[in-house]
Scaffold this motif. Structure first.
Motif, short mmCIF file in Angstrom:
data_model
loop_
_atom_site.label_atom_id
_atom_site.label_comp_id
_atom_site.label_asym_id
_atom_site.label_seq_id
_atom_site.Cartn_x
_atom_site.Cartn_y
_atom_site.Cartn_z
N GLU A 8 0.84 -1.20 0.00
CA GLU A 8 0.00 0.00 0.00
C GLU A 8 0.88 1.26 0.00
O GLU A 8 0.58 2.27 -0.64
N GLN A 11 -0.04 -3.84 -7.58
CA GLN A 11 -1.49 -3.97 -7.32
C GLN A 11 -1.89 -5.45 -7.16
O GLN A 11 -2.73 -5.81 -6.31
N LEU A 12 -1.26 -6.35 -7.96
CA LEU A 12 -1.55 -7.78 -7.85
C LEU A 12 -1.11 -8.31 -6.49
O LEU A 12 -1.82 -9.10 -5.86
N LEU A 20 -4.82 -9.26 0.29
CA LEU A 20 -6.17 -9.12 0.87
C LEU A 20 -6.91 -10.47 0.84
O LEU A 20 -7.64 -10.85 1.78
N ARG A 21 -6.71 -11.19 -0.26
CA ARG A 21 -7.37 -12.51 -0.38
C ARG A 21 -6.88 -13.46 0.71
O ARG A 21 -7.66 -14.16 1.36
N HIS A 38 -0.93 -6.57 -3.79
CA HIS A 38 -1.89 -6.02 -2.81
C HIS A 38 -3.18 -6.85 -2.80
O HIS A 38 -3.71 -7.22 -1.72
N ASP A 39 -3.73 -7.17 -3.96
CA ASP A 39 -5.01 -7.92 -4.02
C ASP A 39 -4.85 -9.33 -3.45
O ASP A 39 -5.72 -9.82 -2.70
#
Length: 600
Positions: free
Chosen positions: A536, A554-555, A561-562, A557-558
């Motif tokens: 982030e 971004q990948l 979260l998963r 980061h996603d």
């Protein structure tokens, strides 16, 4: 006929000795003896008579000068005189008859042997004769030769007659002894008639004051028919029923009850001990047809017939008893394999009623306190009913037949019309048999029938055995029902135990997963927090990153979260396993059953 001189008389006596030595029968002895006596006395005519209790009329021999009618008069007179042991020589009846017939000379010569006068000869002449002393001695000598020879031949004839008689009786006995069927009586009377030459022989049996002709052989002299009742009490039967002694009459014409054609009759009771099984009635169409021997012969026949009838009765009873016991055994087979109590009770009453031909059969069972017997199943004239709850209850202290059998523990019989259980028809006879198991009365088998005297000792014994068999079968059914319920309860408890075990296994598995989840959560969350925070931060920087670098960041980061979400879902595993870890008490023995009120 001229009297013989001394030399002729000696020759005559010598010839008489030879004739008597060759004598082959009493009739021949009388014939040659009468001829010798007439020649010795010089009589014109004569006759000789021998009486014997076994033969009516005895023997009669006459010379050519005596006709049949006159011979009959002389024979009757001599028999009457001899039968009353009177002196035939000085008999006024003999002298009167000689004078009546016009004889000037009449000399009775008695035949005496061993003190008994068995007969006599009468020497007759219409011209006066005077016997010299020598003639009288010769006549006495001839008489003394004739008398013993006559007795010897008569005894031999009597023996031969008795041998023949007994052989005939044995033949009759053999013929009827092994005829235990319906041909016994017809064959017996037929043999008696044909063997002894009787005109009519009948066997009569008394039933309720009426005599029935059960068998008839020979001529039907008085209109009798086999299978018909004797309408008129004629002849000796006219003296009344229930005769238990042998009676006979040779002149029924003098009787107040004169039959149609019979003139002689012998009535012999067929007796077995004190019981009269029937009457043997023998008739003839002529007076004086029977001799003194006939009653004895018929008495022997009656004794043999009584034994044959008793054998027939015993055989029929044995066959009936065997058939009855076979039916009882089949009833036992009918109910032995039934394990449900209602079906067992229905089958028991129906089998007893149908197989043993009883109109009504009922089973009463006692309560636990043995104070009342309740009707649980009934067979009534072909209809089978089972009652649940019981339809009728009888107190053990009551005076009903069922109550007495339950109270006393013994079979109770009743005869005479009376009502049975409620809804049943009246019966002529009733038998209540206690149903016992191990010495304890558990019920009553109540049987009713329209036949009187249906429950003899054999029936009571067989039905008592059957009642005990029903008791054992009822106990088997009760034990089967109890074991069946126990097995069902055990199956339910086993299923509950299996399910509980499955829940425990699953709970243990979930607990292991929960422990793993907590460890994974702790080990993953820390590095994932750093990765997610740095990703982030880098994404917030405006310079220094290419487009490709931003897409890669971004990948990262996603995906972080998963991973955080996956770890967060592991937190619910502990809540899922809690219900499976709750405990529950299960009674595996069945000893701690709750009371009915607690179940409600």
């Amino acid at each position: 006929m001229m009297a013989t001189d001394g030399r002729q008389a000696r020759k005559l006596l010598d010839r008489l000795d030879g004739d008597l030595a060759r004598a082959h029968g009493s009739a021949y002895v009388l014939e040659v003896g009468l001829s010798a006596l007439m020649q010795l006395a010089g009589a014109e005519s004569g006759l000789a008579v021998v009486i014997a209790p076994e033969q009516t009329g005895g023997l009669l021999r006459t010379s050519e000068g005596v006709g049949d009618e006159e011979a009959g008069c002389w024979a009757d007179t001599l028999r009457r005189t001899l039968e009353r042991d009177a002196d035939v020589v000085s008999s006024p009846e003999v002298a009167a008859l000689a004078a009546e017939r016009g004889y000037s000379f009449c000399l009775p010569v008695p035949f005496v042997s061993a003190g008994w006068t068995m007969g006599a000869a009468v020497l007759l002449s219409r011209t006066p004769l005077r016997l010299a002393a020598a003639q009288a001695r010769r006549i006495t000598a001839a008489r003394d030769k004739i008398a013993p020879t006559l007795e010897r031949t008569r005894m031999l004839e009597e023996l031969q007659a008795r041998v023949l008689e007994w052989s005939l009786l044995m033949r009759i006995g053999q013929e009827i002894a092994y005829r235990p069927d319906s041909t016994l009586l017809p064959r017996a009377v037929s043999l008696v008639a044909s063997t002894f030459g009787y005109e009519q022989v009948a066997f009569l049996r008394e039933q309720e004051g009426v005599l029935w002709v059960e068998a008839l052989a020979g001529k039907s002299l008085d209109g009798w028919k086999s299978g018909h009742a004797v309408a008129a009490r004629d002849g000796l039967l006219g003296r009344g029923l229930g005769l238990d002694e042998l009676v006979w009459d040779n002149n029924l014409a003098a009787s107040p009850h004169v039959p149609r054609r019979s003139r002689s009759e012998i009535l012999v009771p067929v007796r077995l001990g004190s019981e009269v099984l029937g009457l043997l009635d023998v008739r003839a169409s002529s007076a004086g047809a029977f001799t003194q021997r006939d009653p004895g012969v018929l008495k022997s026949v009656a004794d043999q017939l009584a034994v044959a009838l008793q054998n027939q009765r015993l055989l029929l009873q044995a066959e009936k008893r065997a058939a009855y016991l076979e039916s009882v055994a089949r009833i036992g087979q009918d109910v032995a394999a039934i394990l449900r109590t209602p079906d067992l009770l229905r089958q028991a009453v129906e089998s007893v009623g149908r197989r043993l031909d009883y109109e009504r059969v009922a089973v009463f069972l006692l309560d636990e306190a043995a104070t009342a017997a309740s009707l649980v199943a009934e067979y009534d004239h072909g209809e089978v009913r089972a009652y649940d709850p019981p339809a009728v209850s009888a107190g053990v202290d009551e005076e009903r037949q069922v109550s007495r059998a339950a109270r006393e523990g013994q079979a109770v019989r009743r005869e005479g019309e009376a009502s049975g259980t409620e809804g049943s028809f009246p019966t002529q006879a009733e038998l209540c048999v206690p149903i016992r198991f191990r010495g304890r009365v558990v019920g009553v088998l109540d049987i009713g029938t329209d036949r009187r005297d249906a429950f003899g000792p054999d029936e009571v014994g067989a039905l008592s055995l059957l009642a005990n068999l029903i008791a054992a079968t009822l106990e088997n059914a009760r034990l089967y029902e109890r074991e069946r319920l126990t097995a069902s309860e055990l199956a339910e408890r086993n299923l509950a135990l299996v399910r509980a075990q499955a829940r425990v296994v699953r709970a243990e598995r979930l607990a292991a997963i929960g422990q793993l989840g907590l460890a994974v959560k702790h080990e993953i969350n820390n590095p994932m927090t750093a990765i997610l925070g740095n990703a982030e931060w880098l994404m917030e920087q405006e310079t220094g990153l290419s487009e490709e670098g931003r897409r890669a960041l971004q990948l990262v980061h996603d995906m972080s979260l998963r991973v955080r979400d996956i770890v967060a879902r592991l937190e619910g595993v502990d809540d899922v396993r809690r219900p499976y870890l709750e405990t529950e008490m299960i009674d595996l023995t069945g000893r701690n059953k709750p009371e009915p009120d607690e179940q409600d």
